[in-house]
Design an enzyme around this catalytic site. Structure first.
Site, PDB file in Angstrom:
ATOM      1  CG  HIS A  77      -3.682  -1.634  11.378  1.00  0.00           C
ATOM      2  ND1 HIS A  77      -4.241  -0.972  10.226  1.00  0.00           N
ATOM      3  CD2 HIS A  77      -3.865  -2.903  11.025  1.00  0.00           C
ATOM      4  CE1 HIS A  77      -4.694  -1.910   9.335  1.00  0.00           C
ATOM      5  NE2 HIS A  77      -4.441  -2.970   9.571  1.00  0.00           N
ATOM      6  CG  ASP A  79      -2.392   1.922   8.646  1.00  0.00           C
ATOM      7  OD1 ASP A  79      -2.739   1.543   9.756  1.00  0.00           O
ATOM      8  OD2 ASP A  79      -1.476   1.646   7.631  1.00  0.00           O
ATOM      9  CD  GLU A 146      -0.956  -3.890   9.355  1.00  0.00           C
ATOM     10  OE1 GLU A 146      -0.439  -5.081   9.507  1.00  0.00           O
ATOM     11  OE2 GLU A 146      -1.385  -3.451   8.296  1.00  0.00           O
TER      12      GLU A 146
END
Length: 200
Positions: A77, A79, A146
């Protein structure tokens, strides 16, 4: 950009981690990191697409002789948790992570490091740009958000991926491989009960 991690090995991994950490990428505000990872895939002349929610998929064809092998999805992910020490002045919306090396550790100066899941993203980037790793077809899936809802994973549409094997490169444990299903779910339950007095 100052290359703080240039002395570390494997050099490709740490180079990509440093490039990624120069991009602001707090959860819910992933526009810049989405643009960054798309530009990365396009710079390698690889098929690069963004879905309706912001997940990015980069496809790398199989090495010669590996075309009939099962395609593998590598997933991380984009982020990161955006937290800082109370005495640190830092704007996660505008600044990249300031990293430093202390002994055997890569650290951030007063903020979270972004290794969750930046090190997974950097690993996938290194595999995508490698020309000496023999591999089946690879689908590099970079999901968003996420840390604060998994909206990227939940927003994946059927048919976006073709691979039958998925390796999630997001974990808290060293030297462990988990075989199973990674995911999250909220459950609300209700039940009737009768209160009773507790013994002294």
């Amino acid at each position: 950009m100052t290359q703080v991690l240039s002395s570390l090995k494997p050099s490709s991994l740490w180079k990509n981690f440093e490039l990624l950490n120069a991009v602001p990428r707090p959860s819910k505000k992933e526009e810049r990191v989405i643009a960054f990872i798309k530009a990365f895939g396009e710079s390698l002349n690889l098929s690069t697409v963004e879905d309706a929610v912001g997940n990015v998929l980069i496809k790398k064809p199989a090495s010669p002789g590996m075309e009939k092998r099962t395609a593998v999805v590598l997933q991380s992910h984009l982020d990161m948790v955006h937290q800082k020490n109370s005495d640190t002045v830092f704007d996660f919306d505008k600044e990249g992570i300031k990293m430093l090396i202390e002994g055997d550790w890569v650290k951030a100066d007063g903020t979270t490091l972004g290794a969750d899941n930046g090190i997974g993203v950097a690993t996938i980037m290194s595999i995508l740009e490698s020309d000496d790793i023999v591999h089946p077809a690879i689908e590099a899936l970079f999901t968003i958000d996420e840390e604060t809802g998994m909206t990227g994973a939940f927003g994946l549409q059927p048919g976006f991926l073709e691979g039958k094997i998925l390796l999630n490169l997001d974990t808290e444990d060293d030297d462990e491989l988990t075989i199973g299903c990674a995911g999250g779910i909220n459950v609300s339950a209700s039940k009737s009960y009768t209160e009773v007095s507790a013994a002294p």
